[in-house]
Design a protein around this motif. Structure first.
Motif, PDB file in Angstrom:
ATOM      1  N   SER A 133      79.427  29.985  64.987  1.00 54.25           N
ATOM      2  CA  SER A 133      80.268  28.902  64.486  1.00 54.25           C
ATOM      3  C   SER A 133      79.362  27.812  63.897  1.00 54.25           C
ATOM      4  CB  SER A 133      81.109  28.414  65.660  1.00 54.25           C
ATOM      5  OG  SER A 133      82.025  27.444  65.265  1.00 54.25           O
ATOM      6  N   VAL A 154      77.925  38.684  73.987  1.00 51.00           N
ATOM      7  CA  VAL A 154      76.711  38.570  74.797  1.00 51.00           C
ATOM      8  C   VAL A 154      77.140  38.398  76.258  1.00 51.00           C
ATOM      9  CG1 VAL A 154      74.672  37.144  75.242  1.00 51.00           C
ATOM     10  CG2 VAL A 154      75.376  37.636  72.892  1.00 51.00           C
ATOM     11  N   ARG A 158      90.447  31.460  63.431  1.00 53.23           N
ATOM     12  CA  ARG A 158      90.080  32.667  64.177  1.00 53.23           C
ATOM     13  C   ARG A 158      90.159  32.381  65.666  1.00 53.23           C
ATOM     14  NH1 ARG A 158      84.555  32.759  65.538  1.00 53.23           N
ATOM     15  NH2 ARG A 158      83.424  30.949  64.769  1.00 53.23           N
ATOM     16  N   SER A 185      77.378  29.045  72.057  1.00 57.97           N
ATOM     17  CA  SER A 185      78.649  29.736  72.291  1.00 57.97           C
ATOM     18  C   SER A 185      79.786  28.780  72.645  1.00 57.97           C
ATOM     19  CB  SER A 185      78.478  30.823  73.354  1.00 57.97           C
ATOM     20  OG  SER A 185      78.048  30.268  74.572  1.00 57.97           O
ATOM     21  N   GLN A 217      90.334  25.389  68.426  1.00 57.38           N
ATOM     22  CA  GLN A 217      90.498  23.973  68.053  1.00 57.38           C
ATOM     23  C   GLN A 217      90.639  23.777  66.539  1.00 57.38           C
ATOM     24  OE1 GLN A 217      87.614  25.381  69.118  1.00 57.38           O
ATOM     25  NE2 GLN A 217      85.771  24.234  68.547  1.00 57.38           N
ATOM     26  N   ALA A 223      77.550  25.187  65.095  1.00 55.62           N
ATOM     27  CA  ALA A 223      76.229  24.946  65.698  1.00 55.62           C
ATOM     28  C   ALA A 223      75.333  26.169  65.546  1.00 55.62           C
ATOM     29  CB  ALA A 223      76.392  24.578  67.173  1.00 55.62           C
ATOM     30  N   HIS A 259      89.605  17.610  62.218  1.00 58.03           N
ATOM     31  CA  HIS A 259      88.160  17.582  62.449  1.00 58.03           C
ATOM     32  C   HIS A 259      87.499  16.655  61.448  1.00 58.03           C
ATOM     33  CE1 HIS A 259      88.215  20.825  65.346  1.00 58.03           C
ATOM     34  NE2 HIS A 259      86.891  20.771  65.449  1.00 58.03           N
ATOM     35  N   GLY A 260      87.159  15.438  61.881  1.00 61.08           N
ATOM     36  CA  GLY A 260      86.457  14.509  60.997  1.00 61.08           C
ATOM     37  C   GLY A 260      84.954  14.789  61.051  1.00 61.08           C
ATOM     38  N   ASP A 270      78.348  37.144  67.485  1.00 62.23           N
ATOM     39  CA  ASP A 270      79.591  36.448  67.859  1.00 62.23           C
ATOM     40  C   ASP A 270      80.601  37.487  68.333  1.00 62.23           C
ATOM     41  OD1 ASP A 270      80.758  33.371  67.019  1.00 62.23           O
ATOM     42  OD2 ASP A 270      82.183  34.898  67.732  1.00 62.23           O
ATOM     43  N   ARG A 271      81.316  37.141  69.399  1.00 60.65           N
ATOM     44  CA  ARG A 271      82.288  38.110  69.924  1.00 60.65           C
ATOM     45  C   ARG A 271      83.520  38.206  69.035  1.00 60.65           C
ATOM     46  NH1 ARG A 271      83.896  34.588  75.273  1.00 60.65           N
ATOM     47  NH2 ARG A 271      84.872  32.879  74.162  1.00 60.65           N
ATOM     48  N   ASP A 323      78.396  22.488  71.243  1.00 58.35           N
ATOM     49  CA  ASP A 323      79.242  22.260  72.420  1.00 58.35           C
ATOM     50  C   ASP A 323      78.667  22.941  73.658  1.00 58.35           C
ATOM     51  OD1 ASP A 323      80.775  21.016  70.534  1.00 58.35           O
ATOM     52  OD2 ASP A 323      82.643  21.999  71.065  1.00 58.35           O
ATOM     53  N   PRO A 365      86.878  14.709  71.668  1.00 58.40           N
ATOM     54  CA  PRO A 365      86.832  14.846  70.202  1.00 58.40           C
ATOM     55  C   PRO A 365      87.352  13.654  69.407  1.00 58.40           C
ATOM     56  CG  PRO A 365      88.479  16.314  71.143  1.00 58.40           C
ATOM     57  CD  PRO A 365      87.764  15.691  72.298  1.00 58.40           C
ATOM     58  N   GLY A 367      81.200  16.010  67.483  1.00 63.39           N
ATOM     59  CA  GLY A 367      80.678  17.339  67.819  1.00 63.39           C
ATOM     60  C   GLY A 367      79.834  17.984  66.723  1.00 63.39           C
ATOM     61  N   MET A 368      80.390  18.065  65.510  1.00 65.44           N
ATOM     62  CA  MET A 368      79.671  18.767  64.428  1.00 65.44           C
ATOM     63  C   MET A 368      78.421  17.986  64.029  1.00 65.44           C
ATOM     64  SD  MET A 368      82.797  20.182  62.086  1.00 65.44           S
ATOM     65  CE  MET A 368      83.630  18.625  61.820  1.00 65.44           C
ATOM     66  N   ARG A 396      88.830  22.389  59.469  1.00 67.01           N
ATOM     67  CA  ARG A 396      87.695  22.960  60.198  1.00 67.01           C
ATOM     68  C   ARG A 396      87.323  24.368  59.691  1.00 67.01           C
ATOM     69  NH1 ARG A 396      84.786  25.626  62.676  1.00 67.01           N
ATOM     70  NH2 ARG A 396      83.769  25.366  64.675  1.00 67.01           N
TER      71      ARG A 396
HETATM   72  C1  FAD Z   1      90.677  19.714  69.593  1.00 62.91           C
HETATM   73  C2  FAD Z   1      89.283  19.454  69.108  1.00 62.91           C
HETATM   74  C3  FAD Z   1      89.071  18.588  68.055  1.00 62.91           C
HETATM   75  C4  FAD Z   1      87.778  18.338  67.597  1.00 62.91           C
HETATM   76  N1  FAD Z   1      87.588  17.424  66.610  1.00 62.91           N
HETATM   77  C5  FAD Z   1      86.330  17.194  66.149  1.00 62.91           C
HETATM   78  C6  FAD Z   1      86.106  16.265  65.089  1.00 62.91           C
HETATM   79  O1  FAD Z   1      87.003  15.549  64.637  1.00 62.91           O
HETATM   80  N2  FAD Z   1      84.830  16.146  64.618  1.00 62.91           N
HETATM   81  C7  FAD Z   1      83.789  16.870  65.141  1.00 62.91           C
HETATM   82  O2  FAD Z   1      82.653  16.722  64.669  1.00 62.91           O
HETATM   83  N3  FAD Z   1      83.993  17.733  66.148  1.00 62.91           N
HETATM   84  C8  FAD Z   1      85.222  17.915  66.668  1.00 62.91           C
HETATM   85  N4  FAD Z   1      85.403  18.794  67.694  1.00 62.91           N
HETATM   86  C9  FAD Z   1      84.252  19.535  68.205  1.00 62.91           C
HETATM   87  C10 FAD Z   1      83.942  20.710  67.284  1.00 62.91           C
HETATM   88  O3  FAD Z   1      85.024  21.628  67.246  1.00 62.91           O
HETATM   89  C11 FAD Z   1      82.668  21.411  67.735  1.00 62.91           C
HETATM   90  O4  FAD Z   1      81.684  20.472  68.060  1.00 62.91           O
HETATM   91  C12 FAD Z   1      82.141  22.290  66.620  1.00 62.91           C
HETATM   92  O5  FAD Z   1      83.073  23.333  66.379  1.00 62.91           O
HETATM   93  C13 FAD Z   1      80.811  22.921  66.956  1.00 62.91           C
HETATM   94  O6  FAD Z   1      81.025  23.769  68.004  1.00 62.91           O
HETATM   95  P1  FAD Z   1      80.093  24.979  68.338  1.00 62.91           P
HETATM   96  O7  FAD Z   1      79.609  25.679  67.122  1.00 62.91           O
HETATM   97  O8  FAD Z   1      79.101  24.507  69.331  1.00 62.91           O
HETATM   98  O9  FAD Z   1      81.121  25.917  69.150  1.00 62.91           O
HETATM   99  P2  FAD Z   1      82.470  26.588  68.668  1.00 62.91           P
HETATM  100  O10 FAD Z   1      82.900  26.120  67.346  1.00 62.91           O
HETATM  101  O11 FAD Z   1      83.430  26.449  69.796  1.00 62.91           O
HETATM  102  O12 FAD Z   1      82.073  28.125  68.537  1.00 62.91           O
HETATM  103  C14 FAD Z   1      81.581  28.916  69.580  1.00 62.91           C
HETATM  104  C15 FAD Z   1      81.373  30.327  69.043  1.00 62.91           C
HETATM  105  O13 FAD Z   1      80.756  31.127  70.062  1.00 62.91           O
HETATM  106  C16 FAD Z   1      81.401  32.398  70.115  1.00 62.91           C
HETATM  107  N5  FAD Z   1      81.165  32.928  71.466  1.00 62.91           N
HETATM  108  C17 FAD Z   1      81.572  32.375  72.639  1.00 62.91           C
HETATM  109  N6  FAD Z   1      81.126  33.119  73.681  1.00 62.91           N
HETATM  110  C18 FAD Z   1      80.417  34.142  73.155  1.00 62.91           C
HETATM  111  C19 FAD Z   1      79.713  35.241  73.718  1.00 62.91           C
HETATM  112  N7  FAD Z   1      79.646  35.442  75.057  1.00 62.91           N
HETATM  113  N8  FAD Z   1      79.100  36.132  72.884  1.00 62.91           N
HETATM  114  C20 FAD Z   1      79.145  35.952  71.539  1.00 62.91           C
HETATM  115  N9  FAD Z   1      79.807  34.924  70.953  1.00 62.91           N
HETATM  116  C21 FAD Z   1      80.434  34.037  71.745  1.00 62.91           C
HETATM  117  C22 FAD Z   1      82.857  32.087  69.780  1.00 62.91           C
HETATM  118  O14 FAD Z   1      83.538  33.215  69.313  1.00 62.91           O
HETATM  119  C23 FAD Z   1      82.685  31.018  68.699  1.00 62.91           C
HETATM  120  O15 FAD Z   1      82.567  31.569  67.405  1.00 62.91           O
HETATM  121  C24 FAD Z   1      86.683  19.016  68.199  1.00 62.91           C
HETATM  122  C25 FAD Z   1      86.897  19.871  69.266  1.00 62.91           C
HETATM  123  C26 FAD Z   1      88.166  20.066  69.752  1.00 62.91           C
HETATM  124  C27 FAD Z   1      88.356  20.950  70.955  1.00 62.91           C
END
Ligand code: FAD
Length: 427
Positions: free
Chosen positions: A14, A137, A46, A166, A51, A16, A56-57, A35-36, A306, A313, A318-319, A114
């Protein structure tokens, strides 16, 4: 270790994970993202990112850093229909009921769904990065204090560096425990928030704003973030506390908007054509994993996004924090040498700290939220209330607040003597 000969694995493809992979691809011979879930190139929702249907700002600092790490990101996002504007002039912002005085600035904001942000990133990262969807994983592999790879449902995969990206539900601490390492301490604050979102048709230019932020606060726990997005749509996200969650029943959703500070969103949702049904998301606690405090960690283990720290949020951090952490990872890799894990976690903790303090400090304004309420937190919350009151009448204070909220200026600049004078005079 000769990085060119070595392999890095990123768990999670995703936001990060993609940013970490982009950085690693400059140093490692091979970078594999697992990614799973499916990893579509198109901007679709997806399962792995539930979320994504909610607002998502992306802070101004966030899009700047992402564009530095992934050249062409901004142009592609805008080319795909994302809406741009000046966050001081083109957004309406209610803080504790005070409407921030708008004015022109040199800042830019970009509003997009998003899924579009993620799909543009996936298209623009280095083509040398190998994306492997449908790969779950299940654990880490280690030998003599160094990670040697990951376990997946399809077999083991060798790696010199493993990045846990993840997300909120990550199992990094459990995986380390299985290898005999201590679990990282977890700081947790639960604001008990619920989001409900719905999309509406937007007629560009019909309003003189491209977004409305109406922060929930103890005197009015009904909040909202409404923003223009690609495809001539409004994405309206209502924010509430779990005892009075924003409703999912059409009609009731629009009625809830009448209770927000400011009439604009209610006006908008009662006039515009709805395009989707309201969807709800119960937001879990904000969790910060304190890897920097572990006495022992296997060399080669990293965590980002995350999986390292997930915030309330409503502050939209977060992003941007994922981008700043990836930028810091690049700094760590530039400096040759051992102890990448220790250096990365030590430094990234300092990047996370102010964002965590802002998010959790804001949460504990609500009496129902358990958590520490230090004198410093209470003082800062009191000062911020004055900033909000002053921002309603003083454009200079308002602009500084918007800069700070967008990560462009350090929060300490609100305490510069001239600024404090304006804040005190106008609040
Ligand atoms: C309701 C909500 C609103 C939000 N609004 C904002 C906003 O306005 N602005 C902002 O900057 N951020 C916002 N965020 C936070 C933002 O969504 C995340 O910070 C951003 O998506 C980055 O997340 P990430 O890549 O760390 O994880 P995620 O986007 O959650 O992705 C995790 C990935 O890991 C994969 N995965 C999980 N476990 C495994 C495993 N065991 N093996 C392989 N793959 C796996 C999943 O399939 C997924 O693709 C919000 C969050 C929420 C919940």
């Amino acid at each position: 270790m000769d990085s060119r000969q070595s392999q890095a694995v990123v768990v999670g493809g995703s936001i990060a994970g993609l940013l970490a992979a982009q950085v690693l691809s400059r140093w490692f011979g091979r970078v594999i993202v697992l990614d799973r879930d499916e990893l579509p190139l198109d901007p679709v929702h997806r399962k792995g990112v539930p979320q994504s249907r909610h607002g998502h700002g992306l802070l101004a600092k966030g899009h700047q850093v992402i564009n530095e790490l992934v050249p062409g990101f901004w142009d592609e996002l805008v080319g795909q229909g994302a809406v741009t504007g000046d966050p001081h002039q083109d957004l309406l912002w209610y803080n504790e009921g005070n409407l921030l005085k708008r004015g022109p600035s040199t800042m830019t904001t970009v509003l997009a769904g998003r899924p579009l942000i993620e799909s543009v990133l996936r298209r623009k990262v280095s083509p040398s990065i190998e994306l492997r969807p449908r790969t779950t994983v299940t654990g880490l592999l280690e030998k003599d204090g160094r990670l040697t790879g990951v376990r997946t449902e399809d077999g083991d995969l060798a790696a010199d560096v493993v990045v846990d990206a993840s997300g909120r539900s990550n199992r990094g601490p459990t995986w380390l425990k299985e290898l005999g390492y201590e679990s990282a301490r977890e700081d947790e604050v639960n604001a008990g928030l619920v989001y409900t979102s719905r999309e509406y048709r937007r007629e560009p230019g019909a309003q003189d704003f491209i977004g409305v932020l109406s922060g929930h606060h103890p005197a009015n726990p009904f909040g909202c973030g409404a923003g223009a997005k690609e495809g001539d749509r409004w994405l309206v996200t209502l924010v509430g506390l779990s005892d009075v969650p924003p409703p999912v029943e059409p009609g009731a959703f629009e009625d809830y908007a009448a209770r927000l500070d400011g009439p604009e969103v209610h006006r908008l949702v009662t006039k515009a054509e709805p395009l989707t049904e309201p969807v709800r998301y119960r937001i879990g606690p904000s969790v910060r994993r304190r890897y920097e405090k572990c006495s022992r960690l296997p060399e080669g283990f990293l965590a980002i996004g995350d999986a390292l720290c997930c915030f309330n949020p409503v502050y939209g951090q977060g992003m941007t924090l994922a981008a700043l952490s990836a930028q810091y990872l690049a700094e760590c890799l530039e400096t040759d040498g051992e102890n990448l894990t220790r250096r990365y976690f030590g430094g990234v903790a300092k990047i996370v700290e102010p964002a965590w303090a802002l998010s959790t400090g804001g949460d504990v304004r609500f009496p129902h939220v358990p958590g520490p309420r230090s004198l410093k937190t209470r003082f800062l919350n009191g000062f911020l209330s004055r900033v909000h009151r002053a921002s309603a009448v003083d454009e200079v204070v308002g602009r500084r607040f918007v800069e700070v909220a967008n990560g462009l200026t350090r929060p300490e600049t609100l305490f510069a003597p001239g600024m404090v004078r304006r804040i005190l005079r106008n609040s």
